[in-house]
Every structure is written in structure tokens, then in C-alpha cells.
Design a protein around this motif. Structure first.
Motif, mmCIF file in Angstrom:
data_model
loop_
_atom_site.group_PDB
_atom_site.id
_atom_site.type_symbol
_atom_site.label_atom_id
_atom_site.label_comp_id
_atom_site.label_asym_id
_atom_site.label_seq_id
_atom_site.Cartn_x
_atom_site.Cartn_y
_atom_site.Cartn_z
ATOM 1 N N VAL A 77 0.828 -1.208 0.000
ATOM 2 C CA VAL A 77 0.000 0.000 0.000
ATOM 3 C C VAL A 77 0.860 1.255 0.000
ATOM 4 O O VAL A 77 0.575 2.230 -0.695
ATOM 5 C CB VAL A 77 -0.960 -0.017 1.208
ATOM 6 N N ILE A 78 1.978 1.210 0.773
ATOM 7 C CA ILE A 78 2.874 2.380 0.795
ATOM 8 C C ILE A 78 3.501 2.582 -0.576
ATOM 9 O O ILE A 78 3.623 3.712 -1.073
ATOM 10 C CB ILE A 78 3.938 2.197 1.892
ATOM 11 N N GLY A 79 3.911 1.479 -1.228
ATOM 12 C CA GLY A 79 4.442 1.611 -2.579
ATOM 13 C C GLY A 79 3.398 2.105 -3.567
ATOM 14 O O GLY A 79 3.698 2.897 -4.465
ATOM 15 N N TRP A 80 2.178 1.624 -3.412
ATOM 16 C CA TRP A 80 1.090 2.103 -4.281
ATOM 17 C C TRP A 80 0.828 3.581 -4.076
ATOM 18 O O TRP A 80 0.592 4.329 -5.017
ATOM 19 C CB TRP A 80 -0.164 1.290 -3.994
ATOM 20 N N HIS A 81 0.896 4.055 -2.819
ATOM 21 C CA HIS A 81 0.600 5.453 -2.516
ATOM 22 C C HIS A 81 1.620 6.384 -3.138
ATOM 23 O O HIS A 81 1.296 7.516 -3.525
ATOM 24 C CB HIS A 81 0.549 5.651 -0.995
ATOM 25 N N ALA A 82 2.890 5.916 -3.284
ATOM 26 C CA ALA A 82 3.925 6.782 -3.847
ATOM 27 C C ALA A 82 3.580 7.195 -5.281
ATOM 28 O O ALA A 82 3.827 8.335 -5.678
ATOM 29 C CB ALA A 82 5.277 6.062 -3.811
ATOM 30 N N GLY A 83 3.006 6.294 -6.055
ATOM 31 C CA GLY A 83 2.616 6.646 -7.423
ATOM 32 C C GLY A 83 1.214 7.212 -7.537
ATOM 33 O O GLY A 83 0.919 8.005 -8.428
ATOM 34 N N TRP A 84 0.359 6.797 -6.646
ATOM 35 C CA TRP A 84 -1.040 7.245 -6.719
ATOM 36 C C TRP A 84 -1.229 8.696 -6.272
ATOM 37 O O TRP A 84 -2.107 9.397 -6.727
ATOM 38 C CB TRP A 84 -1.888 6.312 -5.872
ATOM 39 N N ALA A 85 -0.356 9.163 -5.347
ATOM 40 C CA ALA A 85 -0.527 10.502 -4.774
ATOM 41 C C ALA A 85 -0.376 11.591 -5.823
ATOM 42 O O ALA A 85 -0.882 12.701 -5.639
ATOM 43 C CB ALA A 85 0.486 10.718 -3.639
ATOM 44 N N GLU A 86 0.332 11.308 -6.937
ATOM 45 C CA GLU A 86 0.534 12.323 -7.962
ATOM 46 C C GLU A 86 -0.552 12.297 -9.038
ATOM 47 O O GLU A 86 -0.519 13.108 -9.958
ATOM 48 C CB GLU A 86 1.913 12.102 -8.634
ATOM 49 N N SER A 87 -1.477 11.338 -8.978
ATOM 50 C CA SER A 87 -2.479 11.201 -10.027
ATOM 51 C C SER A 87 -3.682 12.113 -9.762
ATOM 52 O O SER A 87 -3.865 12.634 -8.656
ATOM 53 C CB SER A 87 -2.948 9.743 -10.121
ATOM 54 N N ALA A 88 -4.479 12.262 -10.830
ATOM 55 C CA ALA A 88 -5.700 13.081 -10.702
ATOM 56 C C ALA A 88 -6.734 12.389 -9.819
ATOM 57 O O ALA A 88 -7.538 13.049 -9.158
ATOM 58 C CB ALA A 88 -6.293 13.355 -12.093
ATOM 59 N N ASP A 89 -6.726 11.031 -9.797
ATOM 60 C CA ASP A 89 -7.666 10.304 -8.944
ATOM 61 C C ASP A 89 -7.431 10.638 -7.476
ATOM 62 O O ASP A 89 -8.365 10.748 -6.688
ATOM 63 C CB ASP A 89 -7.527 8.799 -9.176
ATOM 64 N N ALA A 90 -6.160 10.766 -7.096
ATOM 65 C CA ALA A 90 -5.853 11.086 -5.695
ATOM 66 C C ALA A 90 -6.419 12.435 -5.311
ATOM 67 O O ALA A 90 -6.986 12.614 -4.227
ATOM 68 C CB ALA A 90 -4.336 11.059 -5.472
ATOM 69 N N GLU A 91 -6.288 13.411 -6.192
ATOM 70 C CA GLU A 91 -6.835 14.738 -5.898
ATOM 71 C C GLU A 91 -8.342 14.699 -5.748
ATOM 72 O O GLU A 91 -8.919 15.302 -4.847
ATOM 73 C CB GLU A 91 -6.435 15.695 -7.021
#
Length: 791
Positions: A139-153
């Protein structure tokens, strides 16, 4: 003949009496059967009514269970209780940015009984809202890439925090088994399992709940705290907690309405719903069977009543026949007696006549001389015989007359029988009408039951409609919020567009000014070149093009002749024509420019004043709105408190509240009155009866009046729809205001008039002339009360 008729009549009478006895026996048997069947039908009807009442109770319970189940199911489906961001992340699991190993919300994995579910919510606390994952490192590894996406915003913009929990990071609790002593209920994970295999419970849930022990009273846990490992929690069923580090907490806290408790209640309601549906089906089956039995009994009763009616008619016919036979027998007996008396009288006359004739014959034989006398006596005897014969004829005529009277009596008897038959027909008709009335009564009862069923169905439909309205309100609130955000964005874009237009206009004006300045500069240059050419005969364009300055030498007579003289002359001529076509110079332009500059400065100063005034007014409006919101909120809270108290006093119990529309500005929010009279569910004021609406409005009116009292108050027919008990409560509430307020009440209620000190009325003693009358009560009770008025 009369004696023969008497004998025949006697035999008919005996036969009629025997037939009547048999018919009466049949009638009694039919009546007993009808009474027994009616008793059974009454018992079945009572049983059916009881069954209908039970069915109505079960259906009401089923409807309440269904409503609560629908609400909980909707809450579970919408995942209420976790943050909006967590819900948005769960909904986005179908995309490529799905959380690896996500297994849902932690509370969804707990299967606990309704008894232990609140304690599980209390133990889990905020962990119950966490998302369960297989590995926290993934999950931590997933969050590193997901945090920069538009879905995260988009997910994080929904609001709230998202927690993740993995079983690998939850340590195994230390082994701890308290010694046996009274008051220890058990470890929470074992109580939740309730005899199920340990493999059925997720390891993460078992580790989180294995540190908690349930006790009857918190005092029972005090001897165990010292020996318990760190993290051990002792708690009671009411939520009182004692931790191993001697922390103590009371109250239910977050356990009330928690995620686990909600799902547990939903499962219990599902079971209860199925049980109630089965109960309702069984009750309906019993009602149908009872109704079928009642219908069958009604058919049997109708057939038995028909048999009884037929037996009664046969008995009445036999009795009429018996009466006729008795009357015929009596008439024949009387006729025989009269005939025998007449015959005896005739025999006596005949014997007397025969004796007289024998005496006359002896007289003839004894004395011939007395022949004439004897002949005369014989004539007298003959006359006597003729008289006797005449008497015999009269007797025969009397017998004939009696026979005529007998025929008339028979005719009267036939008419009487016809009258009896008509009466029997009328009685049968009335009995048929009674049967039809009973059938109509049964039909009305069945219709009443059908109406009750339709009423229950309508109640269910209303509950569903209320639920749909609630959901529609929530969706509408979301749509309004979206519309507000869109309006804000549109206003921002409009402001940007207006700013861009203003900038473009400024640039266009500046470009136009530069073009004017360039044209003026070119014009000045052309005039200077023309003036130099005319005055000094120097071609500045040629000099600037050739880079040298050539002048004419008048002393030697040389003349500078350019090669393109023709073109230059044509150019000069064109410029001269243009110069000639120009108007005179406006010498007042500078003055006009100064005036326009002064006007511009004045307009800018006015614009600054207007802008400042606008800002001041907007600030004043904002302060007024804020003050209005504060005063309105305080007033609503004050009126709400008074309204609750007065509602309880007016209704003798119950609850009421003033609810404002959520998510809307207080100055624009709608107000809803929610009232729950004693013994009823909370409902809007629009769903109350007429009397309940009146009492609720009276309570609200007096609550508003109590928040802003006045020395006088006029009430017009507010008690028109109230019964005597409610009028007593209404008058009792008014008496509480009499210390500071005088009431003028327009009313027709005697109880309200009886509580007043002065009555005013209008009468019309003469046609068209009205007169006011007044009555003042000078009693001790009235004198001891503060003054009030009623009209």
C-alpha cells in the motif's frame, strides 16, 4: 249427514294434530341447529376479529421492522460512518489505480451478535473505519505513485482521512487467562464467536478483540489489572472500561450506532423481518381458514334457517287447517244439535196429532151423532197435521239455512287462509330482507377489513415514499451543492473573462493612440520635409536615401536635378493637394483636452466614491446578515425550548421539535415542525389529525408569544377543533400567561368561557338592531385570578 261430517271432521282433526306435533318437532330441531350454528359462527367471528387485530399488530411490527431495516440497509449501502474520501477510494477500485489487496472496511468483517456488537465498536474505535489490506508495504508503494495522479486529488477532495490496517502489523496478544472468579463473562473474541469455529473469524479481528475481557461489573476487574499484560481492556455491557494501565472511562461513546452494531442490528432485523413475514403469512392463512369456515357456517345457517322457515310455514299451515277443521266440527255439531231439537219437536207434534186422531176415531165409532163434531175434529186434526208438516218444512228450511251459513263460514275460512298466506309471504319477505341485511353487514365487514388492509398497504407505501423523499432530499442537497460550486466557478470564469475583455479594450485603446501618434508624427515629418523642400530646395528623402547632402551653389549657377524629378513632382503635387484639402487647425483642442482630463479625474473620483460606498454597503449587509443569523438562531432555539415544554403540557406527554433544513443558509432555510403525540411515531405536522394540528399550532403560537411577550393577545377560534379534555389543557396553559398578559378570546367553547372573568356577546332583540351585552363574574375564584377577556 251432519253426524257423518262431524265424524270426518274429528278424524281430520286427529290427523292434523299428529301432523302438527311432527312438524313442531322438526321445527324445534331446526331452531336448535340454527342456534348452535349461530353460536359457532359468533365464536368464529370473534376468533376472526382477534386474528385480524393480531394480524394488524404483526403487520405494524413488520412495517416498523421494514422501515428500520430499509434505513439501516441504506446506511450500510452508502457506507455511512466512514469518511467521504474512504468511500470515494472504495468506489474507484474498478480503475487501474486500485489499492492492492484491499478487502473492504474492517467493521464489515466482524460478525457479532446484537448483544456484543456495541462493545466491539467501542473496542475497535476508529480502527473500525480503517480499510483492511493484505500488505502495508504494498500500500505504501502504491501510494507513492497514486498521490501524484488526478484520482488522488479527486478522492482527497471529498474530505476526511483514510486509514489502512494489515494483519501482519497487528501483534499476537500476550497469553492471559484470569483465574476463575465470579463476574468474568469471557473474552470478547470468544463471546463474538459464540461457539463458531475459530477459523471462521479473521485473524486480524481475533487479535484486536483478544485483548478485551467482558465483566459483569467493573469492580470484578480490579483484582485482575495488576496481572494483566499491557493493552488488556476490561469492560462491562454498558461500555464502562478499565485498561491494564489503570485508565478508566464511562459512557457509551462511539459505540452507539457504530458500524458493527449497525450491521448486527441489520442482520437481526433481517431475521426478525423473515420471522414476521412468516408470522403474517400464518396469521393470514388462519384468517383465510377462519373466513372460509365462517362462510361455510353461514351457508349451513342459511340452509338450516330455510329448513326452519319451511317447518314454521308447514306448522302454520297445519295449525290453520286444524283451526278450520275445529271450526267445521263445531259448526257441524251445532247444526246436528239444532236438527235433532227440531226433529224432537216435530215428533212430539206428530205424537200429539196421532193421539188426537185416535181419539177422533173412537169418538166416531162411539157416536155417530157426533159425526159432524168428529168430522170437524178430524178437520182440526188434519189442520194440526198440516201445521206439523209445515213445521217440519220450516225445520228443513232451517237446516238448509244452516248449510248456507256453513258454506259462508267455509268461504270466510278460505279468505282467512289467504290472509294467513299473505302474512306468511310478508314474513318470508321480511326474513329475506333480514338475511339480505345480514349479508350486507357481512359484506360491509369484509369491506372494512379490505379497507384496513388497504390502509396498511398505504401506510407502507407512505413509509416508502417518505424514505424515497428523504433520499431525494439528500440527492437534491448534493445537486444544490454541485450547482453552487458550478455557479461559483462560472462567476470566477465570468470575472476572468471580464478582466480579459478590459485588458483587451485597454490594449486596443493603446494601439489606437499609438496609431494616432504615428500618423501625427508622419504628418509632421511630411510637413517639415515639404517646408524644407519649399524653403531650402533640399530633398530630405533623397539625402537620407543617398547619405550625402547636396546644395545648390547660386554663385556658380549650378542646379541639383534629381534623376526621379518627375516622380518627386508628382509626389509634391499630391502632398500639396492633400495639404490643401485639410481643414484649419483646431486651436481649442488643447483646452478641450484639459476639460476632458478634468472630467476624467472627476469621474474617477466619483467611481472611487461609488466603489467605496458599494464595499461599505456590502460590509453592512454582511454584518446585518450575520446579526440576523445570530438573532434568528437564538430566537429559534428559545422558541424550540418553549415549544417542547408547551407541547408536552398541551398533549400530556409526547415530544416535538423545530427542524431547520440542513446545508442551507439559515436565512433561507425552510422550517419543519416534527411532532410525536403520546403513543405515536414522530411525523411531520402535515400528517397529524385536525385536533393534533390545532394543539401543535397552539403550542407553537404560545411558544413564539412566550419568547416575545406582550401585554395583550387576541385569539380567534383557536379551540374550535378541540374536545373538552384538550380545551382544559389549553385553558390551563393560558392561565400561566395571565400574570403578564391579558387575553381576548373569540370562542364558542363553554369551558373556555367558564375560565374568563368577563364575557362579551352580541344579541339582536329587534330585527336589524344589534346590541352588545356583557357579563362579569364576581366570584371569589374569578376575583383571585388575573384579569382575562373572552368574546
Amino acid at each position: 249427514e251432519a253426524q257423518d261430517r262431524v265424524g270426518t271432521t274429528g278424524e281430520s282433526r286427529s290427523a292434523c294434530e299428529g301432523h302438527i306435533e311432527s312438524l313442531e318437532t322438526r321445527l324445534a330441531a331446526a331452531a336448535s341447529q340454527v342456534d348452535a350454528l349461530e353460536t359457532v359462527q359468533r365464536e368464529a367471528t370473534a376468533t376472526l376479529q382477534t386474528a385480524w387485530k393480531d394480524l394488524a399488530g404483526w403487520r405494524a411490527a413488520l412495517e416498523a421492522c421494514r422501515e428500520r431495516r430499509t434505513v439501516l440497509h441504506d446506511l450500510v449501502e452508502r457506507r455511512e460512518g466512514i469518511s467521504e474520501a474512504a468511500r470515494s477510494l472504495i468506489r474507484s477500485q474498478a480503475g487501474p489505480a486500485a489499492v492492492p489487496g484491499l478487502a473492504g472496511v474492517l467493521a464489515d468483517h466482524v460478525v457479532a451478535g446484537i448483544e456484543w456488537a456495541p462493545l466491539v465498536d467501542l473496542v475497535l474505535g476508529e480502527l473500525g473505519q480503517c480499510l483492511v489490506v493484505g500488505s502495508l508495504h504494498e500500500v505504501i508503494g502504491w501510494h507513492a505513485g497514486w498521490a501524484e495522479s488526478a484520482d488522488a486529488e479527486a478522492v482527497l477532495a471529498a474530505g476526511g482521512r483514510i486509514g489502512f490496517l494489515a494483519a501482519e502489523l497487528v501483534p499476537e496478544p500476550e497469553a492471559f487467562e484470569p483465574r476463575e472468579q465470579p463476574g468474568i463473562v469471557g473474552r470478547l473474541d470468544r463471546l463474538v464467536a459464540d461457539g463458531r469455529p475459530a477459523a471462521d473469524m479473521p485473524e486480524l479481528i481475533r487479535r484486536l478483540l483478544a485483548r478485551s475481557w467482558v465483566v459483569d461489573r467493573i469492580e470484578h476487574a480490579l483484582p485482575l489489572v495488576a496481572a494483566a499484560p499491557a493493552g488488556t481492556l476490561f469492560l462491562t455491557r454498558d461500555g464502562t472500561c478499565l485498561t491494564a494501565d489503570r485508565g478508566f472511562a464511562i459512557g457509551s461513546g462511539a459505540a452507539v450506532g457504530g458500524l458493527v452494531a449497525r450491521r448486527s442490528e441489520l442482520r437481526a432485523l433481517d431475521e426478525r423481518h423473515a420471522e414476521l413475514e412468516h408470522t403474517v403469512e400464518r396469521a393470514q392463512a388462519r384468517i383465510d381458514a377462519t373466513q372460509a369456515d365462517i362462510d361455510a357456517r353461514a351457508g349451513e345457517i342459511a340452509r338450516a334457517a330455510a329448513r326452519r322457515r319451511e317447518a314454521g310455514e308447514a306448522v302454520a299451515t297445519a295449525r290453520a287447517e286444524l283451526g278450520r277443521v275445529i271450526r267445521e266440527e263445531r259448526a257441524a255439531g251445532e247444526a246436528v244439535a239444532a236438527a235433532e231439537a227440531a226433529a224432537r219437536r216435530a215428533d212430539q207434534r206428530l205424537i200429539t196429532a196421532e193421539t188426537a186422531r185416535d181419539a177422533a176415531l173412537r169418538a166416531v165409532a162411539d157416536a155417530a151423532d157426533r159425526l159432524a163434531a168428529t168430522t170437524a175434529e178430524a178437520d182440526r186434526c188434519q189442520a194440526a197435521i198440516e201445521a206439523v208438516e209445515r213445521d217440519r218444512g220450516a225445520t228443513i228450511e232451517e237446516i238448509q239455512r244452516l248449510r248456507v251459513e256453513e258454506a259462508a263460514s267455509v268461504e270466510k275460512l278460505a279468505r282467512a287462509r289467504d290472509a294467513v298466506a299473505s302474512a306468511d309471504e310478508a314474513l318470508s319477505l321480511r326474513r329475506g330482507r333480514v338475511t339480505e341485511a345480514r349479508e350486507r353487514l357481512d359484506t360491509a365487514r369484509r369491506r372494512t377489513l379490505d379497507h384496513e388492509v388497504e390502509l396498511l398497504t398505504a401506510t407502507a407505501a407512505r413509509a416508502e415514499a417518505a424514505w424515497v423523499a428523504e433520499r431525494s432530499s439528500a440527492v437534491l442537497a448534493d445537486r444544490i451543492a454541485d450547482s453552487t460550486r458550478i455557479d461559483t466557478a462560472r462567476q470566477a470564469l465570468a470575472a476572468d473573462q471580464e478582466a480579459a475583455r478590459t485588458t483587451a479594450a485597454g490594449l486596443a485603446e493603446r494601439l489606437h493612440a499609438l496609431e494616432l501618434e504615428g500618423g501625427e508624427a508622419r504628418h509632421q515629418r511630411a510637413r517639415i520635409v515639404e517646408r524644407i523642400r519649399d524653403e531650402y530646395d533640399i530633398d530630405m528623402d533623397a539625402l537620407l536615401a543617398g547619405g550625402t547632402t547636396e546644395t545648390a551653389a547660386p554663385d556658380v549657377g549650378e542646379e541639383l536635378v534629381p534623376e526621379d524629378r518627375g516622380e518627386l513632382e508628382a509626389r509634391i503635387e499630391e502632398l500639396r493637394r492633400k495639404l490643401a484639402s485639410m481643414t484649419s487647425v483646431n486651436l481649442a483642442a488643447l483646452q478641450e483636452a484639459d476639460e476632458l482630463a478634468e472630467r476624467l479625474a472627476t469621474l474617477e473620483a466619483q467611481l472611487a466614491d461609488v466603489t467605496g460606498g458599494k464595499e461599505s454597503i456590502e460590509q453592512l449587509i454582511a454584518r446585518l446578515d450575520e446579526e440576523s443569523r445570530r438573532l434568528l438562531g437564538e430566537t429559534i432555539e428559545t422558541v424550540r425550548g418553549y415549544f417542547r415544554d408547551l407541547f408536552e403540557r398541551v398533549f400530556g406527554g409526547g415530544q416535538a421539535d423545530i427542524v431547520l433544513e440542513e446545508g442551507v443558509d439559515l436565512l433561507e432555510a425552510s422550517v419543519e415542525i416534527v411532532a410525536r403525540p403520546p403513543g405515536k411515531e414522530p411525523r411531520s405536522i402535515s400528517l397529524l389529525s385536525g385536533g393534533e394540528k390545532t394543539m401543535t399550532c397552539v403550542a407553537l403560537l404560545l411558544a413564539i408569544f412566550k419568547s416575545r411577550p406582550s401585554p395583550f393577545c387576541v385569539l380567534d377560534e383557536v379551540d374550535a377543533a378541540l374536545d373538552e379534555a384538550n380545551v382544559d389543557r389549553f385553558v390551563g396553559v393560558l392561565r400561566d400567561f395571565l400574570s403578564s398578559t391579558q387575553f381576548i378570546v373569540v370562542t364558542h367553547s363553554k369551558k373556555t368561557m367558564a375560565s374568563a372573568t368577563t364575557l362579551y356577546g352580541v344579541t339582536m332583540e329587534e330585527s336589524g338592531v344589534s346590541k352588545r351585552v356583557s357579563v362579569r363574574f364576581e366570584s371569589t375564584a374569578a376575583a383571585s385570578r388575573p384579569s382575562s377577556r373572552a368574546a
